[in-house]
Design a protein around this motif. Structure first.
Motif, PDB file in Angstrom:
ATOM      1  N   THR A 107      10.219 -42.431  -5.198  1.00 45.10           N
ATOM      2  CA  THR A 107       9.775 -41.995  -3.801  1.00 45.10           C
ATOM      3  C   THR A 107      10.949 -40.960  -3.277  1.00 45.10           C
ATOM      4  N   TYR A 108      10.655 -40.404  -2.324  1.00 43.96           N
ATOM      5  CA  TYR A 108      11.566 -39.242  -1.687  1.00 43.96           C
ATOM      6  C   TYR A 108      12.635 -39.448  -0.975  1.00 43.96           C
ATOM      7  N   GLU A 109      12.272 -40.694  -0.130  1.00 41.07           N
ATOM      8  CA  GLU A 109      13.451 -40.950   0.651  1.00 41.07           C
ATOM      9  C   GLU A 109      14.609 -41.438   0.210  1.00 41.07           C
ATOM     10  N   ASN A 110      15.711 -41.120   0.668  1.00 36.77           N
ATOM     11  CA  ASN A 110      17.051 -41.298   0.145  1.00 36.77           C
ATOM     12  C   ASN A 110      17.566 -41.112  -1.303  1.00 36.77           C
ATOM     13  N   LYS A 111      16.858 -40.151  -1.775  1.00 38.99           N
ATOM     14  CA  LYS A 111      17.221 -39.731  -3.194  1.00 38.99           C
ATOM     15  C   LYS A 111      17.479 -38.300  -3.148  1.00 38.99           C
ATOM     16  N   PHE A 112      18.746 -38.022  -4.121  1.00 40.24           N
ATOM     17  CA  PHE A 112      19.342 -36.876  -4.225  1.00 40.24           C
ATOM     18  C   PHE A 112      19.485 -36.405  -5.466  1.00 40.24           C
ATOM     19  N   ILE A 113      19.742 -35.059  -5.913  1.00 42.55           N
ATOM     20  CA  ILE A 113      20.303 -34.741  -7.080  1.00 42.55           C
ATOM     21  C   ILE A 113      21.793 -34.121  -6.745  1.00 42.55           C
ATOM     22  N   ILE A 114      22.796 -34.959  -7.620  1.00 43.90           N
ATOM     23  CA  ILE A 114      24.042 -34.360  -7.339  1.00 43.90           C
ATOM     24  C   ILE A 114      24.428 -33.817  -8.692  1.00 43.90           C
ATOM     25  N   ILE A 115      25.152 -32.236  -8.465  1.00 44.64           N
ATOM     26  CA  ILE A 115      25.434 -31.539  -9.556  1.00 44.64           C
ATOM     27  C   ILE A 115      26.798 -31.758  -9.373  1.00 44.64           C
ATOM     28  N   GLU A 116      27.755 -31.779 -10.382  1.00 48.53           N
ATOM     29  CA  GLU A 116      29.108 -32.080 -10.595  1.00 48.53           C
ATOM     30  C   GLU A 116      29.717 -31.713 -11.788  1.00 48.53           C
ATOM     31  N   ASP A 117      30.906 -30.967 -11.785  1.00 53.09           N
ATOM     32  CA  ASP A 117      31.693 -30.467 -12.904  1.00 53.09           C
ATOM     33  C   ASP A 117      32.478 -31.551 -13.326  1.00 53.09           C
ATOM     34  N   ILE A 118      31.980 -32.113 -14.524  1.00 58.20           N
ATOM     35  CA  ILE A 118      32.854 -33.460 -15.009  1.00 58.20           C
ATOM     36  C   ILE A 118      33.805 -32.983 -16.250  1.00 58.20           C
ATOM     37  N   ASP A 119      33.819 -31.648 -16.825  1.00 55.07           N
ATOM     38  CA  ASP A 119      34.867 -31.460 -17.767  1.00 55.07           C
ATOM     39  C   ASP A 119      35.914 -30.563 -17.297  1.00 55.07           C
ATOM     40  N   GLY A 120      36.159 -30.166 -15.810  1.00 53.27           N
ATOM     41  CA  GLY A 120      37.354 -29.492 -15.539  1.00 53.27           C
ATOM     42  C   GLY A 120      37.278 -28.120 -15.753  1.00 53.27           C
ATOM     43  N   TYR A 121      38.323 -27.592 -16.386  1.00 51.96           N
ATOM     44  CA  TYR A 121      38.391 -26.132 -16.664  1.00 51.96           C
ATOM     45  C   TYR A 121      37.717 -25.821 -18.129  1.00 51.96           C
ATOM     46  N   GLU A 122      37.244 -26.899 -18.640  1.00 58.86           N
ATOM     47  CA  GLU A 122      36.554 -26.325 -20.249  1.00 58.86           C
ATOM     48  C   GLU A 122      35.648 -25.325 -20.432  1.00 58.86           C
ATOM     49  N   HIS A 123      34.620 -25.160 -19.362  1.00 61.22           N
ATOM     50  CA  HIS A 123      33.603 -24.407 -19.546  1.00 61.22           C
ATOM     51  C   HIS A 123      33.333 -23.187 -18.370  1.00 61.22           C
ATOM     52  N   GLY A 124      34.719 -22.641 -18.274  1.00 62.62           N
ATOM     53  CA  GLY A 124      34.686 -21.335 -17.182  1.00 62.62           C
ATOM     54  C   GLY A 124      35.279 -21.909 -15.825  1.00 62.62           C
ATOM     55  N   GLY A 125      36.020 -22.824 -15.608  1.00 61.12           N
ATOM     56  CA  GLY A 125      36.763 -23.293 -14.296  1.00 61.12           C
ATOM     57  C   GLY A 125      36.274 -24.468 -13.837  1.00 61.12           C
ATOM     58  N   GLU A 126      36.936 -24.823 -12.680  1.00 59.85           N
ATOM     59  CA  GLU A 126      36.471 -26.074 -12.044  1.00 59.85           C
ATOM     60  C   GLU A 126      35.687 -25.805 -10.868  1.00 59.85           C
ATOM     61  N   PHE A 127      34.482 -26.530 -10.556  1.00 54.67           N
ATOM     62  CA  PHE A 127      33.592 -26.099  -9.886  1.00 54.67           C
ATOM     63  C   PHE A 127      33.243 -27.218  -8.907  1.00 54.67           C
ATOM     64  N   LYS A 128      32.861 -26.883  -7.583  1.00 54.80           N
ATOM     65  CA  LYS A 128      32.576 -27.595  -6.516  1.00 54.80           C
ATOM     66  C   LYS A 128      31.344 -28.279  -6.754  1.00 54.80           C
ATOM     67  N   SER A 129      31.259 -29.858  -6.574  1.00 52.29           N
ATOM     68  CA  SER A 129      30.279 -30.416  -6.473  1.00 52.29           C
ATOM     69  C   SER A 129      29.253 -29.964  -5.467  1.00 52.29           C
ATOM     70  N   ASP A 130      27.761 -30.223  -5.695  1.00 49.32           N
ATOM     71  CA  ASP A 130      26.685 -29.752  -4.918  1.00 49.32           C
ATOM     72  C   ASP A 130      25.826 -30.960  -4.761  1.00 49.32           C
ATOM     73  N   THR A 131      25.073 -31.256  -3.580  1.00 54.44           N
ATOM     74  CA  THR A 131      24.191 -32.259  -3.477  1.00 54.44           C
ATOM     75  C   THR A 131      22.823 -31.707  -2.906  1.00 54.44           C
ATOM     76  N   ILE A 132      21.595 -32.135  -3.484  1.00 54.75           N
ATOM     77  CA  ILE A 132      20.511 -31.501  -3.157  1.00 54.75           C
ATOM     78  C   ILE A 132      19.625 -32.569  -2.825  1.00 54.75           C
ATOM     79  N   SER A 133      18.634 -32.490  -1.674  1.00 52.21           N
ATOM     80  CA  SER A 133      17.676 -33.410  -1.351  1.00 52.21           C
ATOM     81  C   SER A 133      16.510 -33.554  -2.210  1.00 52.21           C
ATOM     82  N   PHE A 134      16.157 -34.588  -2.856  1.00 53.56           N
ATOM     83  CA  PHE A 134      15.058 -34.673  -3.603  1.00 53.56           C
ATOM     84  C   PHE A 134      13.647 -34.344  -2.944  1.00 53.56           C
ATOM     85  N   LYS A 135      13.693 -34.759  -1.747  1.00 50.54           N
ATOM     86  CA  LYS A 135      12.603 -34.633  -0.786  1.00 50.54           C
ATOM     87  C   LYS A 135      12.396 -33.058  -0.929  1.00 50.54           C
TER      88      LYS A 135
END
Length: 146
Positions: A96-124
């Motif tokens: 379902t679309y309600e209350n679902k999100f895609i969370i994008i997060e850097d889990i490896d720190g500086y390993e692949h080009g630096g440390e990036f800020k997390s982002d959240t996208i509404s699945f709806k």
């Protein structure tokens, strides 16, 4: 009189069994289904890049459900971006679309080009922008900031 009682009992028992999800007795398998809806195999794909447009490897993309009554986040499934910055989240469930999100997060720190800020996208919003008759959703390109 006995015939009416038997018929009344049969009707009553059938009604009770139907209301509880049981449709009969016998050697056949009995399945009880609660609530509407079906489960589907789904996939959600996208690409993650930095502000210069370079693909980022090692970013985690997760489909999560936010339970606002308990203030909890449940992860359904996730994927890690490859060298081209691509991810594909796959799973099976009643999507379902309600209350679902895609969370994008850097889990490896500086390993692949630096440390990036997390982002959240509404699945709806993702679902509204996709023709999803086959339950495949495309997020598109996500730009992460440092």
């Amino acid at each position: 009189m006995e015939r009416r009682t038997t018929k009344w009992c049969s009707v009553f028992l059938t009604a009770v069994l139907t209301m509880t999800g049981l449709s009969g007795c016998g050697d056949d398998e009995v399945r009880i289904v609660y609530g509407p809806g079906q489960t589907h195999n789904y996939s959600i794909s996208g690409t993650v890049v930095d502000e210069a447009g370079t693909p980022i490897e090692g970013i985690k993309a997760s489909l999560v459900n936010f339970d606002n009554t308990a203030s909890l986040i449940y992860e359904w499934s996730s994927s890690i971006t490859n060298a081209d910055g691509n991810f594909k989240i796959t799973g099976s469930g009643k999507l379902t679309y309600e209350n679902k999100f895609i969370i994008i997060e850097d889990i490896d720190g500086y390993e692949h080009g630096g440390e990036f800020k997390s982002d959240t996208i509404s699945f709806k919003k993702i679902a509204e922008n996709n023709a999803h008759t086959d339950y495949h959703y495309t997020v598109g390109t996500i730009t992460m900031k440092k």
